[in-house]
Design a protein around this motif. Structure first.
Motif, PDB file in Angstrom:
ATOM      1  N   UNK A 334       0.834  -1.194   0.000  1.00 18.28           N
ATOM      2  CA  UNK A 334       0.000   0.000   0.000  1.00 18.28           C
ATOM      3  C   UNK A 334       0.872   1.249   0.000  1.00 18.28           C
ATOM      4  N   UNK A 335       0.733   2.082  -1.035  1.00 13.26           N
ATOM      5  CA  UNK A 335       1.430   3.359  -1.063  1.00 13.26           C
ATOM      6  C   UNK A 335       1.038   4.223   0.130  1.00 13.26           C
ATOM      7  N   UNK A 336      -0.249   4.178   0.492  1.00 12.37           N
ATOM      8  CA  UNK A 336      -0.764   5.096   1.506  1.00 12.37           C
ATOM      9  C   UNK A 336      -0.064   4.934   2.851  1.00 12.37           C
ATOM     10  N   UNK A 337       0.381   3.715   3.174  1.00 10.01           N
ATOM     11  CA  UNK A 337       1.060   3.511   4.450  1.00 10.01           C
ATOM     12  C   UNK A 337       2.298   4.387   4.561  1.00 10.01           C
ATOM     13  N   UNK A 338       3.116   4.397   3.512  1.00 10.37           N
ATOM     14  CA  UNK A 338       4.359   5.155   3.549  1.00 10.37           C
ATOM     15  C   UNK A 338       4.103   6.648   3.352  1.00 10.37           C
ATOM     16  N   UNK A 339       3.075   6.987   2.582  1.00 16.30           N
ATOM     17  CA  UNK A 339       2.701   8.393   2.449  1.00 16.30           C
ATOM     18  C   UNK A 339       2.227   8.942   3.790  1.00 16.30           C
ATOM     19  N   UNK A 340       1.458   8.136   4.527  1.00 15.78           N
ATOM     20  CA  UNK A 340       0.954   8.567   5.828  1.00 15.78           C
ATOM     21  C   UNK A 340       2.089   8.720   6.838  1.00 15.78           C
ATOM     22  N   UNK A 341       3.045   7.791   6.826  1.00 13.78           N
ATOM     23  CA  UNK A 341       4.156   7.870   7.768  1.00 13.78           C
ATOM     24  C   UNK A 341       4.969   9.148   7.562  1.00 13.78           C
ATOM     25  N   UNK A 342       5.080   9.595   6.313  1.00 14.91           N
ATOM     26  CA  UNK A 342       5.844  10.808   6.029  1.00 14.91           C
ATOM     27  C   UNK A 342       5.145  12.063   6.533  1.00 14.91           C
ATOM     28  N   UNK A 343       3.857  11.978   6.870  1.00 15.55           N
ATOM     29  CA  UNK A 343       3.107  13.160   7.302  1.00 15.55           C
ATOM     30  C   UNK A 343       3.358  13.525   8.759  1.00 15.55           C
ATOM     31  N   UNK A 344       3.914  12.595   9.541  1.00 16.94           N
ATOM     32  CA  UNK A 344       4.123  12.860  10.957  1.00 16.94           C
ATOM     33  C   UNK A 344       2.922  12.559  11.822  1.00 16.94           C
ATOM     34  N   UNK A 345       1.828  12.035  11.236  1.00 17.16           N
ATOM     35  CA  UNK A 345       0.652  11.644  12.017  1.00 17.16           C
ATOM     36  C   UNK A 345       0.860  10.242  12.593  1.00 17.16           C
ATOM     37  N   UNK A 346       0.049   9.882  13.581  1.00 19.24           N
ATOM     38  CA  UNK A 346       0.026   8.507  14.062  1.00 19.24           C
ATOM     39  C   UNK A 346      -0.711   7.666  13.027  1.00 19.24           C
ATOM     40  N   UNK A 347      -0.083   6.594  12.561  1.00 19.86           N
ATOM     41  CA  UNK A 347      -0.630   5.793  11.473  1.00 19.86           C
ATOM     42  C   UNK A 347      -1.278   4.531  12.029  1.00 19.86           C
ATOM     43  N   UNK A 348      -2.524   4.289  11.600  1.00 16.17           N
ATOM     44  CA  UNK A 348      -3.228   3.030  11.839  1.00 16.17           C
ATOM     45  C   UNK A 348      -3.191   2.231  10.537  1.00 16.17           C
ATOM     46  N   UNK A 349      -2.765   0.961  10.598  1.00 13.04           N
ATOM     47  CA  UNK A 349      -2.727   0.118   9.404  1.00 13.04           C
ATOM     48  C   UNK A 349      -3.140  -1.295   9.795  1.00 13.04           C
ATOM     49  N   UNK A 350      -3.765  -2.018   8.859  1.00 14.95           N
ATOM     50  CA  UNK A 350      -4.110  -3.404   9.143  1.00 14.95           C
ATOM     51  C   UNK A 350      -2.870  -4.288   9.009  1.00 14.95           C
ATOM     52  N   UNK A 351      -3.020  -5.572   9.317  1.00 18.57           N
ATOM     53  CA  UNK A 351      -1.867  -6.477   9.355  1.00 18.57           C
ATOM     54  C   UNK A 351      -1.125  -6.499   8.023  1.00 18.57           C
ATOM     55  N   UNK A 352       0.206  -6.597   8.116  1.00 17.60           N
ATOM     56  CA  UNK A 352       1.044  -6.720   6.918  1.00 17.60           C
ATOM     57  C   UNK A 352       1.838  -8.016   7.025  1.00 17.60           C
ATOM     58  N   UNK A 353       1.511  -8.973   6.153  1.00 16.60           N
ATOM     59  CA  UNK A 353       2.148 -10.282   6.190  1.00 16.60           C
ATOM     60  C   UNK A 353       3.399 -10.343   5.307  1.00 16.60           C
ATOM     61  N   UNK A 354       3.583  -9.363   4.437  1.00 20.70           N
ATOM     62  CA  UNK A 354       4.798  -9.307   3.624  1.00 20.70           C
ATOM     63  C   UNK A 354       5.955  -8.862   4.515  1.00 20.70           C
ATOM     64  N   UNK A 355       7.052  -9.623   4.559  1.00 21.24           N
ATOM     65  CA  UNK A 355       8.196  -9.208   5.379  1.00 21.24           C
ATOM     66  C   UNK A 355       8.815  -7.910   4.859  1.00 21.24           C
ATOM     67  N   UNK A 356       9.200  -7.033   5.782  1.00 21.14           N
ATOM     68  CA  UNK A 356       9.850  -5.765   5.469  1.00 21.14           C
ATOM     69  C   UNK A 356      11.244  -5.743   6.087  1.00 21.14           C
ATOM     70  N   UNK A 357      12.224  -5.141   5.441  1.00 19.16           N
ATOM     71  CA  UNK A 357      13.484  -4.879   6.143  1.00 19.16           C
ATOM     72  C   UNK A 357      13.244  -3.830   7.217  1.00 19.16           C
ATOM     73  N   UNK A 358      13.781  -4.072   8.400  1.00 18.70           N
ATOM     74  CA  UNK A 358      13.540  -3.178   9.532  1.00 18.70           C
ATOM     75  C   UNK A 358      12.032  -2.930   9.675  1.00 18.70           C
TER      76      UNK A 358
END
Length: 540
Positions: A334-358
């Motif tokens: 989801x693009x929106x997850x990373x766009x939201x994180x860049x805004x400085x707001x507290x982000x709510x997201x549903x489960x992410x089963x794809x492994x991420x680095x860090x």
């Protein structure tokens, strides 16, 4: 008789001399053979000793590499604890405006600064340091897969180890199937790196399994209405997960200090093709109906497409305390997850089963919710709206973590170090969080209990029966067509009001239903928006 006797004695003497000479020659021959055998044994022993020393040296080298990786992880954990320990002492009242001193990057053009309750500059952590010739295959058009193309180009243009090179001279060739239909020809399988952001967990048929070095896939798992159903159809050879990232153009240091009049914003489109997202939009609409003292936006901010940096969309998130996003219903990424994180707001997201680095951690960098449980979602939303200081602390950690590990240049570093590790046969590379290391690491996912173990054999099937409801606690009822139509109409009315720059007449049932709160009309005035900063990219 005397003559005969003398002849006999002479013959006996000659025979004795011959026997003596023969015996001496034989003994010398035996002595030579023995010395050759001894030398051969000595050489064989020396060769075995050298081989043993080489084996031991290789064991020590592998142990040293493992120690380096372990020390790197310990360093990262210690840094995280240090940030956590320092946070209370650094908390300050919200600044009325940006602090110019903090906005000056101290460490070059890769450092980004923000000023929320703390003022901080963050440089991305890059592991790949080897100057490498890289070729980025041109897209069929600038608009083909625009957003992912933008992220890849951003990482390509800013990574310090990349030497842009022609195709024939490159060490690695980066190819995006969504942007370029035909794979490049004449590229050895030892050089081609496939970056597939396509929807669904399948593969791009024009790229054969033997023709690439590494295949990185965004939609690495399959879902059905938000339910995890396995890892999908995949290549067996060097097929690994990949996530989106934060573009430098998403971030604006001058906008992280502005007042946040909106309590919650969710920009997902309520459509029947995305039932999970539509369900979450309705949860927020119902929440704002129920709690009139909170203001927010549920549904699209405007009708802008996905082939531009949407200024109003980013501006709305920068004025939100909480931004809620949701992954696609039938795949993930989801693009929106990373766009939201860049805004400085507290982000709510549903489960992410794809492994991420860090990976992002629940209640440390963001808040993870179960996309099947509206009651739990409402409890979490109320909890953090009623505890703004705790919410801001997590939001700051999330922004810091995103800027350090999940910018476009960070994702390019992940691509390069993963490709280099595979090209090197997995030996002699001290990297951490590479694609092969996180492939089935459940600790690299972002979940809340019940946690799905993606490494378990039963979870690596092409399809898991969605009725098993893996990873969810409830089976939510589907939205009716009437519910969807009502969400669309209410969202359309909100967008109309915002286009007019203020409140507009609305039917009674739509006056506050979508956004809640008697003050919401005032919150829809976006005249204070600052222009979004862009980072120039080189031409193709």
């Amino acid at each position: 008789m005397g003559v005969v006797r003398r002849v006999g004695i002479t013959l006996v003497g000659v025979l004795a001399c011959a026997v003596t000479v023969t015996h001496l020659a034989y003994r010398q021959s035996l002595s030579g053979r023995t010395s050759v055998g001894v030398r051969f044994n000595e050489q064989l022993r020396e060769a075995n000793e050298q081989r043993s020393r080489a084996d031991r040296a290789e064991e020590l080298a592998q142990e040293a590499l493992q120690l380096v990786k372990q020390l790197r992880k310990q360093k990262e954990a210690a840094e995280a604890e240090l940030h956590k320990a320092r946070a209370p002492a650094r908390v300050r009242p919200p600044s009325p405006g940006p602090r110019r001193r903090a906005e000056t990057p101290p460490d070059g053009n890769l450092t980004l600064c923000f000023s929320l309750e703390v003022s901080e500059c963050v440089a991305p952590e890059l592991q790949f340091r080897t100057p490498t010739r890289v070729h980025l295959v041109k897209p069929d058009s600038p608009q083909s897969g625009w957003r992912f193309q933008h992220l890849v180009r951003m990482g390509f243009s800013t990574h310090p180890a990349i030497i842009p090179s022609p195709l024939v001279e490159a060490d690695f060739v980066l190819y995006m199937p969504v942007s370029t239909r035909e794979p490049p020809t004449g590229v050895p399988a030892t050089k081609l790196v496939v970056l597939d952001e396509g929807d669904g967990a399948g593969v791009y048929g024009k790229v054969k399994e033997h023709a690439y070095l590494v295949y990185l896939k965004r939609s690495w798992v399959t879902k059905r209405d938000g339910v995890y159903t396995g890892t999908g159809r995949r290549y067996k050879r060097h097929y690994y997960p990949m996530a989106y990232s934060v573009s430098d153009s998403y971030f604006d240091s001058k906008s992280t200090t502005v007042r946040r009049p909106l309590d919650v914003v969710c920009s997902n489109r309520p459509t029947d093709r995305q039932p999970t997202r539509a369900r979450v939009v309705k949860w927020i609409a119902d929440f704002l109906d129920k709690h009139e003292n909170y203001e927010g936006i549920a549904g699209e901010v405007n009708a802008a497409g996905r082939k531009e940096i949407n200024k109003a969309y980013f501006a709305a998130m920068r004025e939100a305390k909480i931004v809620v996003t949701c992954n696609p219903s039938h795949w993930e990424g989801d693009f929106r997850t990373f766009e939201a994180l860049a805004s400085g707001a507290l982000v709510f997201v549903d489960e992410m089963y794809v492994p991420h680095p860090h990976p992002f951690v629940h209640e440390k960098h963001l808040i993870v919710y179960d996309n099947s449980d509206p009651d739990d979602f409402e409890r979490k939303l109320l909890y953090y709206l009623e505890r703004p200081r705790e919410a801001r602390s997590i939001a700051i950690n999330g922004l810091r973590h995103a800027l350090k590990y999940h910018r476009a240049v960070s994702r390019m570093d992940y691509i390069l170090r993963s490709a280099h590790e595979i090209a090197s046969g997995g030996h002699g590379t001290p990297y951490t969080f590479t694609a092969s290391q996180i492939k089935f690491d459940v600790n690299a996912t972002t979940q809340v209990p019940p946690v799905v173990d993606i490494a378990h054999p039963s979870m690596n099937l092409q399809h898991i029966d969605w009725k098993l409801n893996v990873g969810r606690t409830k089976v939510p009822p589907p939205l009716s067509q009437g519910d969807l139509e009502d969400l669309v109409l209410r969202n359309r009315e909100t967008r109309r009001r915002r286009r007019l720059g203020g409140p507009a007449a609305a039917s009674p049932q739509h006056d506050r239903g979508l956004h809640g709160g008697r003050r919401h009309r005032r919150a829809l005035l976006f005249s204070r928006r600052r222009p979004l900063s862009f980072r120039a990219l080189p031409p193709w």
